[in-house]
Design a protein around this motif. Structure first.
Motif, PDB file in Angstrom:
ATOM      1  N   GLN A  21       2.816  -8.490  -0.246  1.00 18.34           N
ATOM      2  CA  GLN A  21       1.853  -8.522  -1.332  1.00 18.34           C
ATOM      3  C   GLN A  21       1.823  -7.238  -2.144  1.00 18.34           C
ATOM      4  O   GLN A  21       1.447  -7.249  -3.302  1.00 18.34           O
ATOM      5  CB  GLN A  21       0.448  -8.807  -0.783  1.00 18.34           C
ATOM      6  N   ILE A  22       2.204  -6.115  -1.550  1.00 15.81           N
ATOM      7  CA  ILE A  22       2.120  -4.845  -2.270  1.00 15.81           C
ATOM      8  C   ILE A  22       3.479  -4.314  -2.693  1.00 15.81           C
ATOM      9  O   ILE A  22       3.581  -3.222  -3.234  1.00 15.81           O
ATOM     10  CB  ILE A  22       1.379  -3.770  -1.445  1.00 15.81           C
ATOM     11  N   ARG A  23       4.530  -5.077  -2.480  1.00 11.95           N
ATOM     12  CA  ARG A  23       5.879  -4.666  -2.901  1.00 11.95           C
ATOM     13  C   ARG A  23       6.128  -5.085  -4.340  1.00 11.95           C
ATOM     14  O   ARG A  23       5.799  -6.186  -4.742  1.00 11.95           O
ATOM     15  CB  ARG A  23       6.956  -5.307  -2.028  1.00 11.95           C
ATOM     16  N   ARG A  24       6.747  -4.186  -5.100  1.00 11.72           N
ATOM     17  CA  ARG A  24       7.176  -4.519  -6.453  1.00 11.72           C
ATOM     18  C   ARG A  24       8.567  -5.128  -6.359  1.00 11.72           C
ATOM     19  O   ARG A  24       9.220  -5.040  -5.317  1.00 11.72           O
ATOM     20  CB  ARG A  24       7.209  -3.255  -7.311  1.00 11.72           C
ATOM     21  N   PRO A  25       9.055  -5.722  -7.439  1.00 14.00           N
ATOM     22  CA  PRO A  25      10.402  -6.309  -7.409  1.00 14.00           C
ATOM     23  C   PRO A  25      11.499  -5.304  -7.048  1.00 14.00           C
ATOM     24  O   PRO A  25      12.506  -5.677  -6.459  1.00 14.00           O
ATOM     25  CB  PRO A  25      10.598  -6.838  -8.826  1.00 14.00           C
ATOM     26  N   ASP A  26      11.291  -4.013  -7.358  1.00 17.19           N
ATOM     27  CA  ASP A  26      12.307  -3.013  -7.011  1.00 17.19           C
ATOM     28  C   ASP A  26      12.169  -2.530  -5.563  1.00 17.19           C
ATOM     29  O   ASP A  26      12.790  -1.561  -5.161  1.00 17.19           O
ATOM     30  CB  ASP A  26      12.254  -1.826  -7.974  1.00 17.19           C
ATOM     31  N   ASP A  27      11.318  -3.206  -4.769  1.00 23.16           N
ATOM     32  CA  ASP A  27      11.092  -2.955  -3.343  1.00 23.16           C
ATOM     33  C   ASP A  27      10.311  -1.675  -3.063  1.00 23.16           C
ATOM     34  O   ASP A  27      10.255  -1.217  -1.944  1.00 23.16           O
ATOM     35  CB  ASP A  27      12.408  -2.960  -2.555  1.00 23.16           C
ATOM     36  N   HIS A  28       9.706  -1.074  -4.069  1.00 26.64           N
ATOM     37  CA  HIS A  28       8.819   0.067  -3.859  1.00 26.64           C
ATOM     38  C   HIS A  28       7.399  -0.458  -3.659  1.00 26.64           C
ATOM     39  O   HIS A  28       7.053  -1.549  -4.101  1.00 26.64           O
ATOM     40  CB  HIS A  28       8.856   1.021  -5.059  1.00 26.64           C
ATOM     41  N   VAL A  29       6.569   0.339  -3.017  1.00 22.03           N
ATOM     42  CA  VAL A  29       5.177  -0.046  -2.780  1.00 22.03           C
ATOM     43  C   VAL A  29       4.375   0.158  -4.062  1.00 22.03           C
ATOM     44  O   VAL A  29       4.458   1.199  -4.702  1.00 22.03           O
ATOM     45  CB  VAL A  29       4.571   0.788  -1.636  1.00 22.03           C
ATOM     46  N   ASP A  30       3.606  -0.833  -4.432  1.00 24.07           N
ATOM     47  CA  ASP A  30       2.713  -0.749  -5.584  1.00 24.07           C
ATOM     48  C   ASP A  30       1.434  -0.049  -5.111  1.00 24.07           C
ATOM     49  O   ASP A  30       0.561  -0.668  -4.517  1.00 24.07           O
ATOM     50  CB  ASP A  30       2.414  -2.152  -6.104  1.00 24.07           C
ATOM     51  N   MET A  31       1.359   1.253  -5.324  1.00 20.52           N
ATOM     52  CA  MET A  31       0.237   2.042  -4.819  1.00 20.52           C
ATOM     53  C   MET A  31      -1.093   1.607  -5.420  1.00 20.52           C
ATOM     54  O   MET A  31      -2.122   1.642  -4.748  1.00 20.52           O
ATOM     55  CB  MET A  31       0.468   3.533  -5.069  1.00 20.52           C
ATOM     56  N   GLU A  32      -1.092   1.197  -6.665  1.00 21.93           N
ATOM     57  CA  GLU A  32      -2.332   0.715  -7.283  1.00 21.93           C
ATOM     58  C   GLU A  32      -2.853  -0.507  -6.536  1.00 21.93           C
ATOM     59  O   GLU A  32      -4.038  -0.599  -6.232  1.00 21.93           O
ATOM     60  CB  GLU A  32      -2.080   0.386  -8.751  1.00 21.93           C
ATOM     61  N   GLN A  33      -1.969  -1.433  -6.215  1.00 17.41           N
ATOM     62  CA  GLN A  33      -2.344  -2.638  -5.468  1.00 17.41           C
ATOM     63  C   GLN A  33      -2.814  -2.256  -4.057  1.00 17.41           C
ATOM     64  O   GLN A  33      -3.805  -2.785  -3.567  1.00 17.41           O
ATOM     65  CB  GLN A  33      -1.153  -3.598  -5.396  1.00 17.41           C
ATOM     66  N   LEU A  34      -2.105  -1.339  -3.413  1.00 14.27           N
ATOM     67  CA  LEU A  34      -2.477  -0.905  -2.072  1.00 14.27           C
ATOM     68  C   LEU A  34      -3.872  -0.281  -2.064  1.00 14.27           C
ATOM     69  O   LEU A  34      -4.716  -0.633  -1.233  1.00 14.27           O
ATOM     70  CB  LEU A  34      -1.451   0.103  -1.546  1.00 14.27           C
ATOM     71  N   LEU A  35      -4.139   0.613  -3.002  1.00 14.27           N
ATOM     72  CA  LEU A  35      -5.451   1.262  -3.063  1.00 14.27           C
ATOM     73  C   LEU A  35      -6.554   0.278  -3.419  1.00 14.27           C
ATOM     74  O   LEU A  35      -7.664   0.371  -2.900  1.00 14.27           O
ATOM     75  CB  LEU A  35      -5.421   2.422  -4.049  1.00 14.27           C
ATOM     76  N   ARG A  36      -6.264  -0.674  -4.290  1.00 13.82           N
ATOM     77  CA  ARG A  36      -7.250  -1.699  -4.640  1.00 13.82           C
ATOM     78  C   ARG A  36      -7.616  -2.529  -3.405  1.00 13.82           C
ATOM     79  O   ARG A  36      -8.787  -2.787  -3.137  1.00 13.82           O
ATOM     80  CB  ARG A  36      -6.706  -2.575  -5.765  1.00 13.82           C
ATOM     81  N   ARG A  37      -6.608  -2.911  -2.620  1.00 12.69           N
ATOM     82  CA  ARG A  37      -6.862  -3.691  -1.406  1.00 12.69           C
ATOM     83  C   ARG A  37      -7.623  -2.876  -0.361  1.00 12.69           C
ATOM     84  O   ARG A  37      -8.517  -3.390   0.312  1.00 12.69           O
ATOM     85  CB  ARG A  37      -5.554  -4.213  -0.812  1.00 12.69           C
ATOM     86  N   LEU A  38      -7.272  -1.607  -0.211  1.00 18.29           N
ATOM     87  CA  LEU A  38      -7.977  -0.750   0.733  1.00 18.29           C
ATOM     88  C   LEU A  38      -9.434  -0.579   0.325  1.00 18.29           C
ATOM     89  O   LEU A  38     -10.336  -0.639   1.163  1.00 18.29           O
ATOM     90  CB  LEU A  38      -7.291   0.614   0.832  1.00 18.29           C
ATOM     91  N   THR A  39      -9.683  -0.402  -0.956  1.00 16.28           N
ATOM     92  CA  THR A  39     -11.052  -0.266  -1.453  1.00 16.28           C
ATOM     93  C   THR A  39     -11.857  -1.533  -1.191  1.00 16.28           C
ATOM     94  O   THR A  39     -13.009  -1.482  -0.767  1.00 16.28           O
ATOM     95  CB  THR A  39     -11.050   0.069  -2.954  1.00 16.28           C
ATOM     96  N   ARG A  40     -11.237  -2.690  -1.422  1.00 14.12           N
ATOM     97  CA  ARG A  40     -11.935  -3.962  -1.141  1.00 14.12           C
ATOM     98  C   ARG A  40     -12.219  -4.116   0.345  1.00 14.12           C
ATOM     99  O   ARG A  40     -13.290  -4.580   0.729  1.00 14.12           O
ATOM    100  CB  ARG A  40     -11.126  -5.141  -1.660  1.00 14.12           C
ATOM    101  N   LEU A  41     -11.275  -3.722   1.203  1.00 13.57           N
ATOM    102  CA  LEU A  41     -11.485  -3.794   2.646  1.00 13.57           C
ATOM    103  C   LEU A  41     -12.666  -2.917   3.053  1.00 13.57           C
ATOM    104  O   LEU A  41     -13.547  -3.350   3.803  1.00 13.57           O
ATOM    105  CB  LEU A  41     -10.219  -3.358   3.396  1.00 13.57           C
ATOM    106  N   GLU A  42     -12.706  -1.688   2.547  1.00  8.45           N
ATOM    107  CA  GLU A  42     -13.803  -0.791   2.888  1.00  8.45           C
ATOM    108  C   GLU A  42     -15.140  -1.329   2.383  1.00  8.45           C
ATOM    109  O   GLU A  42     -16.149  -1.239   3.082  1.00  8.45           O
ATOM    110  CB  GLU A  42     -13.537   0.599   2.338  1.00  8.45           C
TER     111      GLU A  42
END
Length: 87
Positions: A21-42
């Motif tokens: 879910q947080i991988r971009r097509p170039d296989d790098h981590v989408d940090m914006e998506q990761l931080l958004r999900r972490l914020t929602r979890l918290e």
């Protein structure tokens, strides 16, 4: 007819799903998506702490295998999670 309890899936498959879910097509981590999900979890953990005993929420978090380092200091403190000793 009563609903059967949900069986927990293996944590590896949960993490695989999250990674996809947080991988971009170039296989790098989408940090914006990761931080958004972490914020929602918290935010959901804070919401769960209001009507629930802290020990119950902490057990659920520990059962999923999320370490202290996964949370901001205020959430870890609200859960009563202990910072692991530094080696």
């Amino acid at each position: 007819m009563a609903a059967s309890p949900v069986q927990p899936s293996s944590s590896a498959s949960n993490y695989d799903f999250a990674r996809k879910q947080i991988r971009r097509p170039d296989d790098h981590v989408d940090m914006e998506q990761l931080l958004r999900r972490l914020t929602r979890l918290e935010a959901r953990i804070h919401d769960a702490l209001l009507p629930t005993r802290t020990e119950d929420v902490r057990r659920i978090v520990e059962k999923t295998g999320l370490p202290h380092e996964s949370f901001s200091e205020d959430v870890a403190e609200a859960l009563g999670m202990q910072r692991p000793p530094r080696s």
